[in-house]
Design a protein around this motif. Structure first.
Motif, PDB file in Angstrom:
ATOM      1  N   VAL A  76       0.917  -1.241   0.080  1.00 50.53           N
ATOM      2  CA  VAL A  76      -0.111   0.089  -0.173  1.00 50.53           C
ATOM      3  C   VAL A  76       1.004   1.221   0.001  1.00 50.53           C
ATOM      4  CG1 VAL A  76      -2.182  -1.167   1.099  1.00 50.53           C
ATOM      5  CG2 VAL A  76      -0.197  -0.244   2.543  1.00 50.53           C
ATOM      6  N   SER A  77       2.224   1.115   0.593  1.00 50.47           N
ATOM      7  CA  SER A  77       3.108   2.418   0.737  1.00 50.47           C
ATOM      8  C   SER A  77       3.751   2.608  -0.845  1.00 50.47           C
ATOM      9  CB  SER A  77       4.312   2.026   1.307  1.00 50.47           C
ATOM     10  OG  SER A  77       3.754   1.913   2.702  1.00 50.47           O
ATOM     11  N   LEU A  78       3.774   1.532  -1.673  1.00 50.14           N
ATOM     12  CA  LEU A  78       4.313   1.851  -2.961  1.00 50.14           C
ATOM     13  C   LEU A  78       3.112   1.955  -4.058  1.00 50.14           C
ATOM     14  CD1 LEU A  78       6.502  -1.509  -3.486  1.00 50.14           C
ATOM     15  CD2 LEU A  78       7.414   0.876  -3.116  1.00 50.14           C
ATOM     16  N   ALA A  79       2.091   1.436  -3.559  1.00 52.61           N
ATOM     17  CA  ALA A  79       0.611   2.084  -4.274  1.00 52.61           C
ATOM     18  C   ALA A  79       0.481   3.770  -4.303  1.00 52.61           C
ATOM     19  CB  ALA A  79      -0.487   1.301  -3.984  1.00 52.61           C
ATOM     20  N   ALA A  80       0.549   4.416  -3.239  1.00 48.52           N
ATOM     21  CA  ALA A  80       0.694   5.638  -3.081  1.00 48.52           C
ATOM     22  C   ALA A  80       1.570   6.374  -3.723  1.00 48.52           C
ATOM     23  CB  ALA A  80       0.879   5.975  -1.537  1.00 48.52           C
TER      24      ALA A  80
END
Length: 516
Positions: free
Chosen positions: A337-341
């Motif tokens: 979810v951090s990379l998706a941001a």
């Protein structure tokens, strides 16, 4: 509300109001009455988000932890003696995993319909309470038939939890915030695995006559779930427009804060045109196919303890190593979810990136020699990346769908597909494939590759549609829609409704842009 319903319920005024329309209150979003054209100060918005986080996220995280813990008690019980204790065969054990999702499938749309028409928080609380009672009843079951019945009830109730959480997250948070918030409550699955690992380790040392360790596990988790249900009833809000922890001014500010979503808060009136649109929207079926294929892999949830045990570890070692599964799941979901941001990656590319180590892990588990216990174990942990893309999809769905009836219908379609995949998955874990399970791991590898292609297809569809809308002449159909309000002194006034609160679908609202 579509253009047809506007004209059906409209009143044309004079030449000076040639393009205005009066909409019925039931056709617009519940937040329309709180909307204001006054811009919201960024500091106020940040302070409000923090307040919402403190009141929502702890309860959502605790609830999702217990929901997942309760769901995987069956898999944990595999090394706590449930097969001999309840006189189960391997095939019957697999059926107990399947019936949960068959029940989930049967009740998923009724649950989503209830979430639209009833207060979301209260409806989830009722389901959680029934869920807890059913879990306690597991301990009294000594046969396949009894366990089949209580697993059926669990599946029926769980159908309200994930879609309910998705709806609440989209009500309170902006599209940029939703991805991480979904990730935060979903990664509690990892904490649930750790929690159950330590509880299982403890109950393995119990010495109680006529009460086996797996029964203690059901009783402990059932009691905690009942307590959680009571907390939910009293402290979990149904909507930002009625949240007890927000002042009247803050409720209006909460509505202003999410206006950027172009998706509103909710509308309790079921709309036939939005229901039909959900079934005719191609991207919905790409998401549904992804959910079905991707969750065949989720059968690892109930099989993981048996898999690790068959690598050559003892039951005590298996329960403790199972806790590491939880740590790996927490870290992988957080990373995903951090990379998706990151705008350059977004949801689609991040999901595909997570499938790469998952595919590598699944291939290694099947090909490494049996004596390499440590290599097999680490390969299995790498394969846990496979769960991350579905978490990303759950956070993505709320940002690429609008119109409350459409949103709840899309949730139902995708989660029904999720249930089909989960129901089918257990049947590939045949006894004669053990201990290496080459066939199941080959199926998992094929599912991973297929899902990666579906993620790329979905991203391409959304990118193409955004470009098409950017090239269109702006549609001003919904720019001048009004509702009537009665002021405190009895006067009737007309209030303009921003198109973000007209309960339009993402296809009707041409100002809507899809998050990638």
């Amino acid at each position: 509300m579509d253009s047809g319903s506007i004209s059906e319920h409209s009143e044309k005024h004079g030449p000076e109001h040639a393009h205005t329309a009066i909409a019925k209150l039931r056709d617009v979003d519940v937040a329309a009455a709180l909307d204001s054209d006054k811009p919201l100060d960024p500091e106020v918005a940040a302070r409000l988000r923090k307040k919402i986080d403190w009141h929502l996220m702890p309860l959502m995280c605790i609830m999702y932890l217990m929901a997942f813990a309760d769901k995987i008690t069956l898999g944990q019980s595999a090394v706590l003696g449930i097969l001999p204790g309840a006189n189960l065969t391997q095939n019957q054990f697999n059926w107990l995993g399947t019936v949960f999702y068959l029940s989930y499938l049967a009740f998923e749309y009724p649950q989503n319909l209830a979430l639209q028409t009833l207060p979301v928080g209260k409806w989830m609380s009722v389901n959680i309470f029934v869920w807890g009672v059913a879990l306690l009843c597991h301990a009294a079951c000594k046969s396949f038939g009894g366990l089949f019945a209580v697993r059926f009830i669990l599946g029926m109730c769980e159908g309200a939890i994930t879609p309910g959480f998705m709806i609440v997250t989209s009500m309170f948070y902006t599209r940029a915030e939703q991805n991480k918030r979904v990730g935060y409550w979903f990664l509690m699955n990892g904490f649930a695995i750790i929690f159950l690992g330590f509880v299982s380790f403890g109950v393995l040392h119990t010495q109680t006559e006529n009460f086996m360790p797996w029964q203690w596990l059901m009783v402990i988790t059932g009691i905690i779930t009942l307590v959680t249900a009571v907390l939910f009833w009293f402290f979990f809000p149904d909507s930002p427009t009625t949240a007890y922890f927000l002042t009247a001014e803050e409720r209006a500010q909460a509505v202003q804060r999410i206006k950027i979503n172009q998706a509103g808060v909710e509308n309790k009136h079921w709309k036939r045109d939005q229901f039909i649109e959900a079934f005719t929207d191609p991207k919905v079926w790409v998401m549904a196919l992804f959910a079905a294929v991707g969750n065949v892999v989720n059968s690892l949830t109930n099989q993981r303890q048996l898999i690790i045990n068959q690598f050559g570890f003892t039951p005590i070692q298996t329960t403790l190593l199972g806790s590491v599964d939880g740590v790996v799941e927490i870290l992988t979901i957080w990373l995903g979810v951090s990379l998706a941001a990151i705008p350059a990656l977004g949801r689609g590319y991040t999901a595909v990136m997570c499938f790469v180590p998952a595919l590598l892990g699944s291939i290694l588990v099947s090909t490494l020699p049996s004596h390499n216990r440590i290599g097999l174990l680490f390969s299995y942990w790498i394969a846990i990346f496979v769960f991350v893309p579905f978490v990303i999809l759950l956070g993505w769905m709320g940002t690429i769908t609008s119109g409350h009836t459409k949103k709840t219908t899309v949730n139902a379609i995708v989660l029904c597909a999720y249930a089909i995949g989960n129901a089918a998955g257990p049947f590939m874990w045949k006894k004669h494939y053990q201990p290496r399970n080459h066939v199941p791991w080959a199926v998992i590898s094929a599912c991973i590759f297929t899902c990666a292609m579906l993620m790329l297809l979905l991203r391409f569809m959304l990118t193409s549609e955004n470009k098409r809308r950017d090239a269109e002449k702006r549609d001003d159909t919904y720019d001048d829609v009004y509702i009537t309000e009665v002021t405190a002194d009895g006067k009737t006034i007309e209030k303009r409704v921003d198109r973000a609160f007209l309960d339009l679908t993402d296809i009707q609202n041409r100002d809507f842009r899809y998050v990638l």
